[in-house]
Motif scaffolding. Structure first.
Motif, PDB file in Angstrom:
ATOM      1  N   ARG A 153       0.834  -1.247   0.090  1.00 36.87           N
ATOM      2  CA  ARG A 153       0.107   0.027  -0.188  1.00 36.87           C
ATOM      3  C   ARG A 153       0.913   1.211  -0.074  1.00 36.87           C
ATOM      4  N   ASP A 154       1.701   1.304   0.831  1.00 42.11           N
ATOM      5  CA  ASP A 154       2.759   2.370   0.846  1.00 42.11           C
ATOM      6  C   ASP A 154       3.400   2.738  -0.437  1.00 42.11           C
ATOM      7  N   GLU A 157       0.760   4.160  -2.936  1.00 47.40           N
ATOM      8  CA  GLU A 157       0.468   5.439  -2.776  1.00 47.40           C
ATOM      9  C   GLU A 157       1.519   6.476  -2.995  1.00 47.40           C
ATOM     10  N   THR A 231       7.905  11.826  -0.102  1.00 49.11           N
ATOM     11  CA  THR A 231       6.791  11.015   0.269  1.00 49.11           C
ATOM     12  C   THR A 231       6.593   9.748  -0.334  1.00 49.11           C
ATOM     13  N   THR A 235       9.431   4.014   0.512  1.00 49.30           N
ATOM     14  CA  THR A 235       8.449   3.038   0.342  1.00 49.30           C
ATOM     15  C   THR A 235       9.314   1.847  -0.374  1.00 49.30           C
TER      16      THR A 235
ATOM     17  N   VAL B 102      -6.239   1.087  -1.167  1.00 43.41           N
ATOM     18  CA  VAL B 102      -6.686   2.161  -0.364  1.00 43.41           C
ATOM     19  C   VAL B 102      -8.306   1.969  -0.118  1.00 43.41           C
ATOM     20  N   ASP B 109      -7.143  10.596   1.003  1.00 49.18           N
ATOM     21  CA  ASP B 109      -6.975   9.252   1.787  1.00 49.18           C
ATOM     22  C   ASP B 109      -5.457   8.576   1.474  1.00 49.18           C
ATOM     23  N   SER B 111      -2.438   9.367   2.305  1.00 50.23           N
ATOM     24  CA  SER B 111      -1.382  10.352   2.886  1.00 50.23           C
ATOM     25  C   SER B 111      -0.874   9.491   3.840  1.00 50.23           C
ATOM     26  N   THR B 112      -0.843   8.238   3.870  1.00 51.24           N
ATOM     27  CA  THR B 112       0.062   7.394   4.991  1.00 51.24           C
ATOM     28  C   THR B 112       1.357   7.671   4.498  1.00 51.24           C
ATOM     29  N   THR B 113       1.867   7.654   3.698  1.00 50.74           N
ATOM     30  CA  THR B 113       3.374   7.860   3.362  1.00 50.74           C
ATOM     31  C   THR B 113       3.797   9.399   4.157  1.00 50.74           C
ATOM     32  N   ARG B 115       2.630  10.749   6.778  1.00 54.95           N
ATOM     33  CA  ARG B 115       2.568  11.101   8.507  1.00 54.95           C
ATOM     34  C   ARG B 115       3.853  10.720   8.857  1.00 54.95           C
TER      35      ARG B 115
END
Lengths: 505, 116
Positions: A153-154, A157, A231, A235, B102, B109, B111-113, B115
């Motif tokens: 998931r990371d 994203e 960002t 990952t 997700v 939504d 935005s987990t990476t 935080r």
């Protein structure tokens, strides 16, 4: 005409194709990858021994006459970058042997690395603006594959954001290429440089330079275009992060050096102060971003941004000496940054997490890892006699000699913040007492330790024997800043315009 | 013709910017597609023979044949179309996978990476 300039482009291409074919035989695929990169490294070293002395080497694709076809040009800066790209890729592949899981290897991990090397080498060697765009896309698409390979998931994203913002930068680059063709009527960099000096309409030149600054600035992650970097960089697997830190942003820096040093040299007088302003902001904001983080690789990612500021500062000083100093620093930071990613990544692999709060006590458990980490952060901060000291010293000397006192002060001050932020990782990961029993942790394998250690040793060596590196880059900086040498090498003594006119008749 | 093309390019850029500033991933991708079309059209206008003089195809007298267009811009656009087509396919596949992971189309939504 030297057709061997195609070797560093063709080798990884063939290697990637073969590695796909022999994907199932793991040993064969690894061997093919290793051999391709070694060939590139050997060729890069040879190119470095030839290019500064003989002037830029030029090859014309398919033998087309210079301003019409695609030229490949290897001057001192290109040769250095080609060599460094192969060297860093070699360490990454060795690190991958020890760290990357079988799943990824089966899903074309090594071919993607080779394609990344292909794109990077092509971008360093090309002498054609649109061809540079194509190489950027080649390396981007390989990096997209690498950053999302695995599909957690990371990664998805981070990868989506990385992809969209990089596509935006590429589109700006394409936009600039189109306008440049409309303005100058050519895409050969030497020919553009020649016409830029004679064409009227300086306002349009300024606008074009601004577009390219935006495009390459977003690739190089300067403020305020860096948001894709922190960002996404933490990952993928450590090896991928490391090679990205070594190559991706530095291609952007190289492209900035090339476009501003060659094509927009007249504009450097206008853009110089703005470039130094951006450089200062990049240094400070990058390092302050790092201070807030609590994850090993995220801290290092913000430091990439901060260090890019120094490279851009070299350009902002708008002189051959400034470019040379920027090149020395860029070469140093490519090596040391990757070493830190390798060592930090090894620590991350031991603990199974990069969260500083959950790590600790590694200095007692793995003294060698701790030693190389400490040498690495000393080098990054710029403590003598390591390579970071040489890189920063030359940059600051040029800054002072050109009366750019403010940016010089900011650069010096940022070093202290860099050291502070690196000490945080040292304290948390290596020095503080672990809450768990460190003796139950897995030991670091030789394969995880060696690549980072080798790069740190190289940094020490470059610091102690800085003479050849500085001499080389002084020549490389002069070559990169001398338009006439480049134009003569590509199009002959009369220049591109004469060849163009003669061919039309 | 140039005026019409300029208006078309401007509209494509405006639409692309608007779509990319929305929060939906799908609209973001549509924005990227529009943007690449806008740039392709812009390159097209750069080879009209008005802006940069003659095309490189010339007859014996050194003049471009009447009615000839600059072939280079078309080659550039073709390259750019192929590249943007490939990237669009990739970004769509990636958006689909991230939507699976997700369970949302909202960029907020994702935005987990980011935080701490």
């Amino acid at each position: 005409m030297v057709f061997h300039l195609f070797i560093p482009i063709i080798t990884p291409l063939i290697g990637a194709a073969l590695a796909v074919l022999f994907n199932r035989q793991r040993i064969v695929a690894r061997a093919i990858t290793l051999i391709s990169v070694l060939i590139n490294l050997g060729y890069g070293l040879w190119l470095m021994s030839v290019a500064p002395a003989s002037g830029p080497l030029v090859a014309q694709a398919s033998g087309w006459l210079a301003p019409f076809g695609i030229s490949l040009v290897a001057d001192g800066m290109s040769a250095l970058m080609v060599m460094l790209a192969a060297l860093l890729m070699l360490t990454t592949i060795l690190y991958s042997f020890a760290s990357v899981d079988e799943q990824r290897e089966q899903h074309f991990y090594y071919p993607l690395l080779l394609l990344l090397l292909l794109g990077v080498s092509g971008a360093f060697l090309t002498g054609d603006l649109f061809n540079l765009y194509v190489w950027f896309e080649v390396l981007l698409v390989a990096s997209f594959g690498l950053i999302t390979l695995g599909g957690s998931r990371d990664q998805l994203e981070g990868g989506l954001k990385y992809l969209v913002l990089n596509l935006l930068g590429s589109t700006a680059f394409l936009f600039g290429c189109g306008l440049m063709y409309g303005f100058a009527g050519t895409l050969n960099m030497a020919h553009i440089a020649e016409r830029m000096a004679t064409l009227a309409n300086p306002g349009l030149q300024t606008v074009l330079a601004g577009i390219f600054l935006f495009a390459f600035g977003s690739k190089a992650a300067i403020v305020p275009l860096f948001f894709w970097l922190p960002t996404s960089y933490h990952t993928p697997p450590v090896a991928v992060t490391a090679i990205f830190s070594g190559l991706m942003t530095k291609v952007g820096v190289y492209a900035l050096y090339r476009t501003f040093g060659l094509m927009f040299q007249n504009e450097l007088a206008t853009y110089g102060p703005w470039l130094t302003l951006l450089a200062g902001l990049t240094m400070v904001i990058g390092v302050l971003g790092a201070v807030a983080q609590m994850n090993v690789r995220r801290i290092l990612s913000f430091h990439i941004i901060s260090q890019i500021g120094y490279s851009v500062m070299g350009l902002g000083l708008a002189s051959a000496a400034g470019l040379a100093a920027g090149l020395v620093f860029t070469a140093h930071v490519m090596i040391v940054k990757m070493a830190l990613f390798f060592i930090g990544g090894a620590a991350e692999q031991i603990y199974g997490t990069g969260d500083l709060k959950k790590m600790g006590g590694l200095a007692r458990r793995e003294p060698l890892l701790a030693l190389f980490w400490f040498l690495g952060i000393l080098s990054l901060a710029g403590i003598p006699p390591l390579s970071g000291f040489i890189g920063k010293l030359i940059l600051l000397q040029v800054g002072v000699s050109q009366q750019a006192y403010l940016i010089t002060a900011v650069a010096a001050g940022t070093s202290i913040l860099t050291f502070f932020s690196m000490l945080k990782i040292w304290n948390e990961v290596f020095w503080k007492k672990s809450y768990d029993d460190v003796n139950r942790l897995p030991r670091v394998s030789f394969g995880l330790l060696a690549p980072g250690a080798a790069l740190v040793i190289l940094s020490v060596a470059l610091g102690l024997l800085a003479g050849p590196l500085v001499d080389y880059n002084t020549i490389a900086g002069q070559q990169a800043f001398d338009r006439n040498v480049y134009i003569t090498a590509v199009c002959g003594a009369d220049g591109c315009e004469a060849v163009y006119r003669a061919a039309l008749k | 013709m140039i005026i019409l093309l300029a208006i078309a390019i401007g509209s494509l850029f405006a639409g692309a910017t608007y779509l990319m500033l929305r929060r939906s991933v799908v609209k973001l991708i549509l924005g990227l597609i529009l943007l690449s079309h806008g740039v392709n059209l812009l390159i097209f206008t750069m080879g009209d023979g008005v802006r940069r003089g003659a095309s490189p195809l010339v007859d014996a007298a050194g003049q471009p044949p009447p009615g000839s267009a600059d072939p280079l811009v078309q080659a550039l656009i073709l390259t750019a179309i192929v590249i943007s087509f490939g990237f669009t396919a990739f970004v769509m596949a990636l958006a689909y996978r991230s939507n699976q992971a997700v369970g949302s189309d909202d960029l907020d939504d994702l935005s987990t990476t980011d935080r701490l």
